[in-house]
Design a protein around this motif. Sequence first.
Motif, PDB file in Angstrom:
ATOM      1  N   LYS A   1      10.628  -4.877  -3.545  1.00  0.00           N
ATOM      2  CA  LYS A   1      11.460  -3.810  -4.082  1.00  0.00           C
ATOM      3  C   LYS A   1      10.674  -2.989  -5.088  1.00  0.00           C
ATOM      4  N   VAL A   2      10.867  -1.667  -5.034  1.00  0.00           N
ATOM      5  CA  VAL A   2      10.297  -0.747  -6.012  1.00  0.00           C
ATOM      6  C   VAL A   2      11.448  -0.225  -6.866  1.00  0.00           C
TER       7      VAL A   2
ATOM      8  N   THR B   1      14.381   2.084  -5.736  1.00  0.00           N
ATOM      9  CA  THR B   1      14.072   3.303  -4.983  1.00  0.00           C
ATOM     10  C   THR B   1      13.643   3.006  -3.549  1.00  0.00           C
ATOM     11  N   HIS B   2      12.978   1.864  -3.331  1.00  0.00           N
ATOM     12  CA  HIS B   2      12.482   1.518  -1.994  1.00  0.00           C
ATOM     13  C   HIS B   2      12.557   0.009  -1.801  1.00  0.00           C
ATOM     14  N   ILE B   3      12.753  -0.411  -0.558  1.00  0.00           N
ATOM     15  CA  ILE B   3      12.750  -1.829  -0.180  1.00  0.00           C
ATOM     16  C   ILE B   3      11.837  -2.004   1.023  1.00  0.00           C
TER      17      ILE B   3
ATOM     18  N   SER C   1      -3.182   2.914  -7.740  1.00  0.00           N
ATOM     19  CA  SER C   1      -1.785   3.244  -7.400  1.00  0.00           C
ATOM     20  C   SER C   1      -1.639   3.868  -6.019  1.00  0.00           C
ATOM     21  N   ASN C   2      -2.479   3.443  -5.079  1.00  0.00           N
ATOM     22  CA  ASN C   2      -2.343   3.903  -3.699  1.00  0.00           C
ATOM     23  C   ASN C   2      -1.555   2.923  -2.833  1.00  0.00           C
ATOM     24  N   HIS C   3      -1.615   1.639  -3.182  1.00  0.00           N
ATOM     25  CA  HIS C   3      -0.984   0.621  -2.348  1.00  0.00           C
ATOM     26  C   HIS C   3      -0.296  -0.443  -3.191  1.00  0.00           C
ATOM     27  N   ILE C   4       0.602  -1.151  -2.548  1.00  0.00           N
ATOM     28  CA  ILE C   4       1.214  -2.368  -3.072  1.00  0.00           C
ATOM     29  C   ILE C   4       0.770  -3.515  -2.169  1.00  0.00           C
TER      30      ILE C   4
ATOM     31  N   LYS D   1       2.171   1.229   1.450  1.00  0.00           N
ATOM     32  CA  LYS D   1       1.850   2.490   0.816  1.00  0.00           C
ATOM     33  C   LYS D   1       2.682   2.644  -0.454  1.00  0.00           C
ATOM     34  N   TYR D   2       2.032   2.899  -1.571  1.00  0.00           N
ATOM     35  CA  TYR D   2       2.774   3.130  -2.806  1.00  0.00           C
ATOM     36  C   TYR D   2       3.538   4.441  -2.679  1.00  0.00           C
ATOM     37  N   PRO D   3       4.843   4.432  -2.922  1.00  0.00           N
ATOM     38  CA  PRO D   3       5.673   5.578  -2.542  1.00  0.00           C
ATOM     39  C   PRO D   3       5.631   6.767  -3.482  1.00  0.00           C
ATOM     40  N   PHE D   4       4.866   6.676  -4.585  1.00  0.00           N
ATOM     41  CA  PHE D   4       4.833   7.775  -5.543  1.00  0.00           C
ATOM     42  C   PHE D   4       3.379   8.202  -5.768  1.00  0.00           C
TER      43      PHE D   4
END
Length: 288
Positions: A237-238, A247-249, A266-269, A282-285
């Motif tokens: 979860k983000v 914001t994202h799951i 801050s490109n990936h999780i 993919k990091y969503p922001f």
Amino acid sequence: NFCTNFCMKQWYQRRVRGSKENIRVWVTDTSSEVLRIDVPNMTCHGVCFMQDGKSIISAWNDGKIRAFKPQSGSALYTIHDAHKQGVSAIATTSDSKRIVSGGGEGQVRVWDISPQRQEMKAAMKEHKGVVTCIKIRTNNLECVSASDDGTCIIWDLNRFVRNQIIFANTLFKAICYQPSETQLLSGGSDRKVSYWETLDGSQIREMEGSQDGSINGLDISRDGNYFISGGSSRKVKVWKYNEGEVTHIGLGHSGDITRVKICPNSNHIISVSADGAILRWKYPFPPS
């Protein structure tokens, strides 16, 4: 093999995973394995890069801290009998001169590290259960340890005494500093995500982090605007940090998530789970 812990290093473009009997180094962009370090019949409970990038530091269930070269995997040194009931958590200072470790017996120990000698500087004993997570402040003057005894303790790394203690009706699994280091974020078996003041240990906010399982991993973005969580619900979860909103799951794990991490740029999780999977999201922001 099951995946227990992992870390990332920006200038190596590598991620390191610790698991049963081995440590593996992966190239982030291609997801290819470049190095495997085998320690037969042992389980790695924690792994991290020394901040200078010259060694991989690992915590093992036989009570030893082992250091390896990140290029070849050859052994640099071993700290024997670091903890009587296994080394359960580990962290390193930003100057690469110290290791802080936690053990199954509840002690937090500080080690002075040099190429020639590894010496215990202090042993701090207040936890009554296994130390599950350790994080160090950027100035290296303080650290926080989480334990499954329901406490998190903020330690002074100069005087080696307790500064603050946090109590909760949970088995703490994860804790991290907010970038300003005025707040802490914690998660555990009660499925709650909690915010705490570092100054006095008071609780600021408590949120339902999961409906069906413990929170095992947390990480906060470098700008402090977002954080991620993962646990027994098998969902990544983000969240918005200030608003406390999801914001994202991410769905994809078939086993309990054990750790989550936002990559340094801050490109990936990256998330890892008990079934041995490593997933890159993919990091969503956009990076700040």
